[in-house]
Design an enzyme around this catalytic site. Structure first.
Site, PDB file in Angstrom:
ATOM      1  N   ARG A  39     -34.953   6.084 -45.045  1.00 44.51           N
ATOM      2  CA  ARG A  39     -35.299   6.477 -44.737  1.00 44.51           C
ATOM      3  C   ARG A  39     -36.742   6.901 -44.049  1.00 44.51           C
ATOM      4  O   ARG A  39     -37.634   6.990 -43.600  1.00 44.51           O
ATOM      5  CB  ARG A  39     -34.850   8.373 -44.473  1.00 44.51           C
ATOM      6  CG  ARG A  39     -33.923   8.615 -44.621  1.00 44.51           C
ATOM      7  CD  ARG A  39     -33.413  10.555 -44.815  1.00 44.51           C
ATOM      8  NE  ARG A  39     -31.781  10.349 -44.284  1.00 44.51           N
ATOM      9  CZ  ARG A  39     -31.595  11.114 -44.482  1.00 44.51           C
ATOM     10  NH1 ARG A  39     -32.250  12.608 -45.911  1.00 44.51           N
ATOM     11  NH2 ARG A  39     -30.250  12.114 -43.847  1.00 44.51           N
ATOM     12  N   ASP A  54     -37.849  26.287 -40.329  1.00 46.02           N
ATOM     13  CA  ASP A  54     -37.928  24.856 -40.743  1.00 46.02           C
ATOM     14  C   ASP A  54     -38.463  24.210 -41.676  1.00 46.02           C
ATOM     15  O   ASP A  54     -40.018  24.573 -41.576  1.00 46.02           O
ATOM     16  CB  ASP A  54     -37.017  23.916 -39.687  1.00 46.02           C
ATOM     17  CG  ASP A  54     -36.266  22.227 -40.539  1.00 46.02           C
ATOM     18  OD1 ASP A  54     -34.792  22.792 -40.294  1.00 46.02           O
ATOM     19  OD2 ASP A  54     -36.333  21.912 -40.811  1.00 46.02           O
TER      20      ASP A  54
END
Lengths: 292, 588
Positions: free
Chosen positions: A51, A160
């Protein structure tokens, strides 16, 4: 000929991917833990590596050690920390994910709530909303309830920690294939369909968008800026990334933000691990007051 | 033509060398002819410059020197000092020698006729020298009149002869010059015509062969260009397709990786829950086991109690026996009563007898009275005993009856207790069995989920790796696509170079082709534009929502999202690059 050779070389070069040293992994792991509460076990090294590789490319860094020393020099609040967090969050979400929760809301929660509370304005928090599917699903479901006069009005607050997914959530543009997950009666009501080159895309209609406000918010930041406000709190598939201590802290924060008779809905594979003021109602559903 | 047809299979180099060969041999021919003719002209020129012109020059020199001699002669005659005369005489000697030398030079260059002339001249000069000797002598002697006469006579004659010979020479050589010039002209005309002819021929040959070869080569190049252009287009569109599908693949892989990561985390969570269940089940099994033991003990105790009750029953029976004994005692008491009655009767009889016996029986009467009293007492006691016994029997019988009833109830209760405890034992045994089963199942489940977790971890890692790899291959494909577009540009340049044409037109064509296939190549710029649009749009919508003032404590809240942290993101599916205000979104 020369081009082909260099292409081969570059492809080969890229496939010989830089391995992450354990010390670097340790640093990055503790960094993401203190930024977001996300706990990563040793087995997640590959995940972290894959990632964050795009960050190396974007920043033109040689390896993860270079990235580590870059981060070590950065002051808190530097944009790269946000990029770092964005890279490491898991943004899995779906339309009508775990549909039993929405059935519960409409067939059990809303009727009782309507009987027992004076207001008819329903306020929902989609905590960890990712790319917005959950929030817009709630919007669709509650709009239906509103039209049936089961509720007066409603609003959805969606938050978020990942700014990248919020960008998409705000836009409200999705692949048309997502319609497979959405009951057909909502299709034309809630979406505009792309034509021509963008015929593979759909867009959430403004009337539905208006009901959702998106905020950038880190759940582990306490106290949350809401108190006794939300009748329904969705915080699903979040605790699976947290340690017991962080879960306890976040759950307490959600409790404060929730209204008197609120319900908390969590992921089906999650549990609050005891030690919270939320009362267990049934698997993955908890309640704050004595409504049930 | 045959050669050119055969040329078809030769390499471009050979073809070019062939044309160049033709041109080179033509050049060689032209050079040869030119050089050849030029050497003729050169010879003529050499003849003119090196011989004829020199002869004329020498003749002119001789003429000049002759005039000088004549002049000096006059000066010598006019001179009146000896010194001056000497000086002039010296000059005359020098000039005369020079003339002699010039004549000698001329003789070398001269032809036969010229040589004769030269000899003639030499002879004239020699004669003139002797005349000059005479003239000097006369001058030195101061006889200038004689000297003048000699100069005007003999010397002038000689000089005139010299002149005429010289004129002949000059005249002949000038004619020779004209002849040479005419010859050179002819040579030049010939050379020019030949060079022109050869040049034209070789140019024609060169052009012809170049035409045929270029036509053959041009056809081949046209084919190459058209297939190169087609191929470049195909490669570009293929590369763009690869880029697009790689991007999709990458996106899918990334999504899959996210899904899997979430699943993996869920499974881990479930794993810990199952472990907890397993522990709890094991504890339940333990507790139920000890409950079972307690219940079993209870059952034993109830058994013992039943035994004890049985024993109590037994005791009751024994008490009944005692009642019997007491009845017997009562019977026996009746015997005592009889005996008392009889004893009273006997004592009465004895007192009667004692009364009869009088004084002698007086003591006997006392005894009889005492016996009577005793009998009375015994009777009373026996009656009392009898009464007590009767009461006792009654009481004992009551007691026994009650005890029997109680024992009966107790036994029943104890028996029920036993049954209940038996049920409990049975239940707890089942419970224990089930708890053990649950514990075992949970343990197996824990093992199973551990396997699943392990598999998930592996799957997760592979998927993460795949996601990374596919992302990289997507960027490689993007790179490939860009390379293909640039290849097309290169091909265009090549075509332009080979075929010529308007540069702008060509570029427009390239751009048109690029935009046909390369919408994605220009992606980032588009993305940036849209990012701006997004920013503005969200700023507006924020204003609107603030205007509606939905909530009082809005100021406390984190600011609704208007612009996320920067960074170029673009995914192949257009979700990120498409604006929410795109007019192509239609209500259906």
């Amino acid at each position: 000929m020369v081009t082909r050779c260099s292409a081969e070389r570059s492809l080969l070069g890229e496939s010989e991917m830089e391995e992450m040293k354990y010390a670097d992994f340790q640093f990055l792991r503790s960094a993401i833990w203190s930024l977001s509460g996300i706990s990563l076990s040793d087995s997640k090294r590959q995940l972290v590596q894959s990632r964050l590789r795009s960050r190396l490319q974007v920043l033109g860094l040689e390896d993860f050690s270079a990235y580590r020393s870059l981060l070590q020099r950065l002051p808190p609040g530097h944009p790269e920390w946000q990029e770092f967090t964005n890279s490491l969050t898991t943004n899995k979400t779906d339309w009508f994910r775990e549909p039993s929760h929405f059935d519960f809301l409409l067939s059990e929660f809303v009727p009782r709530w309507r009987r027992l509370t004076r207001t008819d304005h329903l306020k929902v928090w989609s905590a960890a909303c990712s790319t917005g599917e959950e929030a817009y699903t709630l919007s669709m479901v509650l709009e239906r309830a509103k039209r049936r006069r089961e509720i007066g009005s409603y609003e959805i607050v969606a938050t978020d920690i990942d700014t990248e997914v919020l960008k998409r959530a705000v836009k409200g543009i999705y692949l048309k294939s997502a319609l497979n997950q959405i009951p057909v009666e909502y299709h034309s009501q809630a979406f505009a369909t792309g034509t021509g080159e963008i015929s593979h895309l759909i867009k959430v209609r403004p009337s539905f968008k208006q009901t959702v406000t998106f905020h950038h918010f880190n759940l582990t930041e306490t106290p949350a800026p809401w108190s006794g406000e939300f009748d329904i709190v969705f915080c699903r598939n979040v605790f699976i990334y947290f340690s017991k201590e962080v879960i306890a802290k976040v759950v307490a924060s959600l409790f404060r933000a929730a209204a008197r008779d609120a319900v908390l809905l969590i992921g089906h594979s999650e549990s609050l691990q005891g030690a919270s003021k939320w009362r267990y109602l049934r698997p993955s559903i908890y309640t704050k007051g004595g409504m049930f | 033509m045959k050669g050119i047809i055969q040329m078809k299979n030769r390499s471009l180099n050979t073809k070019v060398f062939f044309v160049l060969g033709i041109l080179a041999s033509a050049a060689v021919a032209i050079s040869y002819v030119g050089l050849n003719k030029m050497s003729g002209i050169n010879d003529s020129l050499n003849q003119i410059v090196g011989v004829v012109a020199k002869r004329v020059l020498l003749a002119k020199n001789m003429d000049a020197d002759k005039n000088e001699l004549k002049n000096q002669e006059k000066v010598l005659i006019l001179e009146d000092t000896q010194e001056g005369m000497q000086k002039i005489a010296g000059k005359l000697d020098g000039i005369a020698k020079r003339v002699e030398q010039t004549i000698a030079d001329y003789k070398q260059l001269a032809n036969d006729e010229g040589k004769k002339n030269a000899d003639e001249l030499a002879r004239v000069i020699a004669q003139w020298r002797s005349v000059d000797e005479e003239l000097r002598r006369l001058s030195f002697a101061g006889k200038s009149k004689e000297a003048t006469a000699l100069a005007r006579g003999r010397a002038r004659e000689l000089m005139e002869t010299f002149d005429s010979v010289l004129s002949g020479i000059v005249e002949r050589n000038e004619k020779a010059l004209q002849d040479e010039a005419a010859r050179t002209d002819v040579e030049y005309t010939r050379a020019r015509n030949m060079v022109l002819a050869v040049s034209i021929l070789s140019i024609l040959a060169g052009l012809l062969s170049a035409f045929f070869i270029m036509r053959a080569v041009g056809k081949a190049i046209d084919q190459v260009i058209s297939s190169l252009r087609d191929n470049a287009n195909q490669v570009t569109s293929a590369a763009q397709q690869i880029a697009a599908s790689s991007e999709q693949l990458s996106q899918a892989a990334t999504e899959q990786a996210s899904s899997l990561e979430e699943t993996s985390s869920s499974v881990e969570e479930m794993n810990s829950m199952i472990k907890k269940n397993s522990d709890n089940a094991a504890k339940a099994a333990e507790i139920s086991c000890s409950s079972q033991q307690s219940a079993s003990k209870g059952k034993e105790v109830v058994g013992e109690m039943l035994k004890a009750i049985g024993e109590i029953n037994e005791s009751n029976n024994q008490i009944s026996e005692i009642v019997k004994v007491i009845a017997e005692i009562e019977n026996k008491t009746k015997v005592i009563n009889d005996i008392v009655f009889k004893t009273q009767l006997l004592s009465f009889n004895a007192s009667v007898e004692a009364a009869r016996a009088g004084a002698h029986g007086k003591g006997f009467a006392v005894v009889a009275e005492e016996v009577g009293k005793l009998a009375q007492l015994s009777g009373n006691a026996a009656r009392e005993i009898s009464d007590m016994l009767a009461t006792s029997v009654q009481k004992v019988n009551g007691l026994v009856t009650t005890a029997n009833e109680k024992v009966k109830v107790g036994t029943e209760v104890a028996q029920q207790c036993g049954t209940v405890l038996e049920d409990i034992v049975e239940g707890v045994t089942t419970l224990n069995r089930m708890a053990s089963e649950i514990a075992n199942a949970s343990q197996e489940q824990a093992k199973g989920i551990e396997e699943v977790t392990r598999a998930m971890t592996q799957l997760d890692q592979v998927t993460q790796e795949n996601a990374a790899t596919s992302e990289e291959s997507a960027s490689a494909a993007e790179e490939l696509s860009a390379q293909a577009v640039s290849l097309k540009g290169v091909v265009q340049v090549l075509i332009q170079t080979i075929k010529g044409g308007d540069e702008n037109q060509q570029q427009q064509n390239t751009a048109a082709v690029a935009s046909d296939h390369g919408a994605r190549v220009s992606g980032p710029a588009v993305a940036k534009t849209h990012a701006k649009v997004l920013h503005i749009k969200n700023a507006n919508s924020r204003k609107n929502s603030a205007g509606s003032g939905a909530h009082s404590n809005q100021s406390k809240l984190p600011e609704p999202l208007k612009k996320a942290v920067g960074g170029d993101y673009s995914s192949g599916n257009g979700v990120d690059t498409t604006s929410e205000d795109d007019p192509r979104f239609k209500d259906v």
